[in-house]
Design a protein around this motif. Structure first.
Motif, PDB file in Angstrom:
ATOM      1  N   ASN A 195       0.828  -1.214   0.000  1.00 51.43           N
ATOM      2  CA  ASN A 195       0.000   0.000   0.000  1.00 51.43           C
ATOM      3  C   ASN A 195       0.860   1.261   0.000  1.00 51.43           C
ATOM      4  N   CYS A 214      -7.313  -9.286   2.707  1.00 54.99           N
ATOM      5  CA  CYS A 214      -7.382  -8.686   4.041  1.00 54.99           C
ATOM      6  C   CYS A 214      -6.421  -9.421   4.972  1.00 54.99           C
ATOM      7  N   ARG A 240      -8.004  -1.899  -5.997  1.00 53.18           N
ATOM      8  CA  ARG A 240      -8.697  -3.174  -5.819  1.00 53.18           C
ATOM      9  C   ARG A 240      -8.118  -3.906  -4.609  1.00 53.18           C
ATOM     10  N   VAL A 241      -8.907  -4.781  -4.045  1.00 52.98           N
ATOM     11  CA  VAL A 241      -8.522  -5.522  -2.848  1.00 52.98           C
ATOM     12  C   VAL A 241      -7.762  -6.779  -3.261  1.00 52.98           C
ATOM     13  N   GLN A 268     -11.454 -10.397  -2.044  1.00 55.06           N
ATOM     14  CA  GLN A 268     -10.455 -10.238  -3.093  1.00 55.06           C
ATOM     15  C   GLN A 268     -11.151  -9.845  -4.398  1.00 55.06           C
ATOM     16  N   VAL A 279      -5.945  -3.878   4.928  1.00 58.40           N
ATOM     17  CA  VAL A 279      -6.312  -4.495   3.661  1.00 58.40           C
ATOM     18  C   VAL A 279      -5.188  -4.213   2.674  1.00 58.40           C
ATOM     19  N   LEU A 316     -14.513  -7.218   3.260  1.00 55.82           N
ATOM     20  CA  LEU A 316     -13.980  -6.978   1.924  1.00 55.82           C
ATOM     21  C   LEU A 316     -13.453  -8.284   1.348  1.00 55.82           C
ATOM     22  N   LEU A 360      -4.033  -3.505  -0.902  1.00 57.46           N
ATOM     23  CA  LEU A 360      -4.648  -2.982  -2.111  1.00 57.46           C
ATOM     24  C   LEU A 360      -3.637  -2.926  -3.251  1.00 57.46           C
TER      25      LEU A 360
END
Length: 776
Positions: free
Chosen positions: A445, A574, A570-571, A586, A535, A584, A537
């Motif tokens: 991130n 987590c 986008r994920v 994927q 998370v 959340l 990202l």
């Protein structure tokens, strides 16, 4: 008449400590000699000294014959940690310590017992490879309780055991904890540190000191893994000879950070002017280089083998940091986490502005960003040093843009500043670093800065404007390149880290944070807490997002807000155990937080920080996501983390267990049965080695009793006796369960705990379970 070796040996064995008459022929002449038959046991050591992981004993007859030395000399079988830091190799013979000649182990013990924790004293040794010259190194006595107090082990022939007893009296300064006279010791080291570590010795230590492993497989199958680890250490050593390595970071608040530390006298004033003149007269130095050089610091970091936590991949790191705060009471240096990876470290700082080397303490490890903050005691610099050393000026705004000119400034290993002018080619490159075989910190991130030209992958420093104001850290990142299915190699690269994150944390430390207090230079200071969305990202181009069904309205909103990036987050996954888990998924696209479009990682960070500023906040973010063609509104909780890193570890039967660190939780799995006892390392020769309890798994049950956390684990293992067979249930990182049995050995492998005490800023070692005769 003797014609057989067996008959000769029988005669000698029957005549121990007696004279025998030996008739020989030499050069055609017969001679009769009277010889005293010596007892082999008298020149074979039956005891050894163990101090800071080192094993030292009198030189045995066998090794004396191999090396052609006299029996009884002080012989280093294993350098352990304290001697390894100084560069003392295996098989060394100690000749002089702390200015006193050493001829036997008892003399070494006498000198050691008079030293205090943190003391730095010279040591001279010789080796069989270079027997005619003494080598001098500087030994630093452990300031933290990484290891048990020194013990003497004596062989008991009736039981076959080696029985330990304390080597020093209880009132010995060596056994006292705390940082007494740290400033004096640091100043004393200036006159002693002319001869530093012999780099060539460290190559021979690489495979010896690392007595703990992180692999899961049987040791007979991990030879390639061990060699790869050693190669990584040696690769790091080779890189030390390049122009510079490690990392340099910076930051400072001039109005609050920079304070005069007393007025030097006339002589000190002359010295001060000399140092300032040398810096100002640097040949062909740019303005940025001259301004930044007094703020740069060279790091040498050692991680004790007894507590290599959080998957740290090496014991020895070099790097460059930058002073971000300097006052009478506290100094702070920022550096990347590929130089200071964990809090359980010994840090030595060498300043470019003044020739002094002093210890530093890890005070903050950012849970997400690739930087750590290290404190030092300004009084240890002395009046002249404290006046010359200063903090860098921080310039978090405006953010760098593509095409901007910056100065890349850093230090070489010889503490010489090097700089060049470069151009920013990409100010917002998203990192994508995969997980290593043994999970360890990896930058996620984060957006980093890329330049058109730099000094290579081992040079780090800071990025400044023409006035020397720091705009970014040029830091080192660790990654692992994988070749095929089973081969991997550690690598590092450098990128720019915008300093806004550092400035935010620094401001909280200086003005007063809301976190738990930490003792820094004798003063308790509240440390900041960091609220994060746990998370992982990654960015996706809007053109790809359109293919997934994202509407034109959202795409236009993203382009309007950020015409440069043109991306949506986008994920990827987590972190297991986070508040965002199970909410959340994927592949989810994060469209907005609190109705505000989100286009970059900093938008998420700002939203989390806004929760801290809101009085009525419940710690949740109102997130709009795009999932499988539908827009979904979610209330997602955030997590609050400190900057302490892992502060507790337990050694049971030779394995190091700890809470799962973020790199493990980032894999997205924690056992439902309990996930608070994660095996991070194991020791060679221990019960877990013999019975196959290796790293990268959780201990969830012992003898049928659940162990959901470290406290429960301690309660269960306290009840286990010496020699008892223990049934252990584990779950591997891949989810595979396993049950095994091992036999506990409390004589050589007692259960102990290492814990950081914020009240004293000391790592303390406590015995949990041991035999009465074994307190190590």
């Amino acid at each position: 008449v003797i014609t057989q070796f067996l008959k000769l040996e029988t005669v000698l064995d029957d005549s121990v400590n007696k004279n025998i008459e030996l008739q020989i022929e030499r050069g055609g002449t017969s001679k009769i000699l009277s010889l005293l038959v010596q007892d082999l046991h008298s020149i074979t050591p039956d005891y050894f000294l163990e101090v800071s992981g080192a094993v030292i004993h009198p030189l045995s007859y066998q090794q004396a014959r191999n090396f052609r030395f006299h029996c009884g000399l002080v012989y280093v079988t294993e350098p352990g940690y304290m001697l390894f830091r100084a560069g003392v190799p295996r098989h060394a013979i100690i000749k002089k310590f702390a200015g006193e000649e050493i001829s036997c182990v008892e003399e070494l013990m006498s000198v050691l017992s008079k030293l205090s924790r943190g003391a730095r004293v010279p040591l001279e040794y010789i080796s069989y490879m270079d027997r005619h010259r003494r080598k001098s190194v500087l030994v630093t006595v452990d300031r933290h309780e990484w290891y048990a107090p020194p013990h003497i082990y004596t062989r008991d022939d009736s039981t076959g055991l080696w029985i330990p007893r304390p080597a020093f009296q209880p009132d010995s300064p060596f056994l006292s904890s705390g940082f007494k006279n740290v400033g004096n010791m640091a100043n004393q080291s200036v006159s002693l540190s002319g001869e530093h570590v012999h780099e060539d010795n460290n190559h021979g230590l690489a495979d010896g000191v690392t007595s703990m492993e992180t692999n899961y497989e049987d040791p007979s199958a991990y030879a390639s893994h061990n060699n790869a680890s050693d190669a990584g250490v040696k690769k790091r050593k080779m890189e030390e000879d390049l122009p510079a390595d490690g990392s340099a970071a910076d930051v400072s608040l001039n109005e609050t950070g920079e304070t005069k530390v007393g007025k030097p006298n006339a002589m000190q004033d002359d010295v001060l002017m000399d140092y300032q003149g040398v810096t100002a007269a640097a040949a062909n130095a740019s303005v940025a280089e001259r301004v930044i050089e007094p703020t740069l610091v060279m790091f040498e970091v050692h991680v004790p083998p007894s507590c290599m936590l959080d998957g740290v991949h090496s014991q020895h790191f070099f790097g460059t940091g930058v002073i971000i705060y300097h006052s009478k009471d506290m100094g702070l240096v920022a550096v990347d986490k590929n130089t200071v990876a964990i809090s359980a470290s010994d840090v030595m700082l060498s300043f470019a502005a003044f020739p002094v080397e002093i210890p530093g303490e890890v005070v903050f490890l950012h849970p997400v960003h690739n930087y750590a903050l290290i404190s030092y005691d300004p009084s240890a610099l002395g009046p002249v040093g404290a006046s010359v050393v200063r903090a860098a000026e921080l310039l978090p705004e405006p953010a760098l843009r593509r095409g901007d000119s910056v100065y890349l400034v850093g230090l070489s290993r010889s503490l010489q500043a090097t700089s060049r002018k470069s151009v920013v080619t990409n100010p917002c490159a998203a990192l994508n670093i995969g997980s290593a075989d043994s999970p360890r910190y990896r930058a996620t991130n984060m957006e980093v800065i890329e330049l058109d030209t730099d000094f290579g992958s081992t040079f780090s420093g800071v990025l400044t404007d023409e006035q020397g104001r720091v705009q970014a850290i040029w830091g080192s990142f660790s990654t692992q390149l994988k070749f095929g299915c089973s081969t991997s190699e550690d690598h590092q690269f450098v990128r720019g880290l915008p300093i806004y994150a550092i400035s935010q944390v620094l401001e909280k430390i200086v003005s007063g944070a809301n976190g738990p207090p930490l003792l820094i230079n004798g003063v308790k200071r509240p440390m900041p807490l960091v609220r994060i969305l746990e998370v992982e990202l990654y960015p996706t181009l809007l053109s790809k997002a359109r293919s997934f069904g994202l509407s034109d309205d959202w795409i236009q909103a993203f382009v309007k807000k950020d015409p440069v990036r043109r991306q949506v987050l986008r994920v990827k996954g987590c972190l297991a155990g986070s508040k965002a888990e199970n909410l959340l998924e994927q592949g989810d696209m994060v469209l907005a937080i609190n109705k505000e479009p989100v286009t970059c990682f900093r938008d998420v960070e700002n939203a989390c920080q806004a929760l801290d500023k809101s009085i009525a906040s419940d710690g949740k973010l109102h997130i709009t996501i795009f999932r499988q063609g539908q827009e979904v509104e979610l209330q997602v909780g955030t997590d609050v983390r400190d900057g302490n890193g892992t502060t507790r570890a337990i050694n049971w039967c030779g394995c190091i267990v700890q809470d799962p660190h973020p790199a493990v939780r980032a894999l997205g799995f924690l056992p439902e049965e309990g996930h608070g006892v994660y095996v991070a390392r194991w020791c060679h020769g221990s019960p877990v080695h013999r019975y196959g309890l290796y790293a990268l798994q959780w201990i969830v049950e012992i003898n049928g009793k659940p162990t959901p956390n470290l406290d429960a684990f301690v309660d269960v293992t306290k009840e286990l006796e010496h020699g008892e067979f223990v049934r252990v249930r584990t779950i591997h990182l891949n989810g595979k369960p396993r049950v095994l049995t091992l036999k506990q050995d409390l004589h050589y492998w007692p259960t102990w705990e290492l814990r950081f005490d914020p009240e004293t800023a000391i790592w303390c070692r406590n015995i949990i379970k041991s035999l009465k005769c074994s307190t190590v």
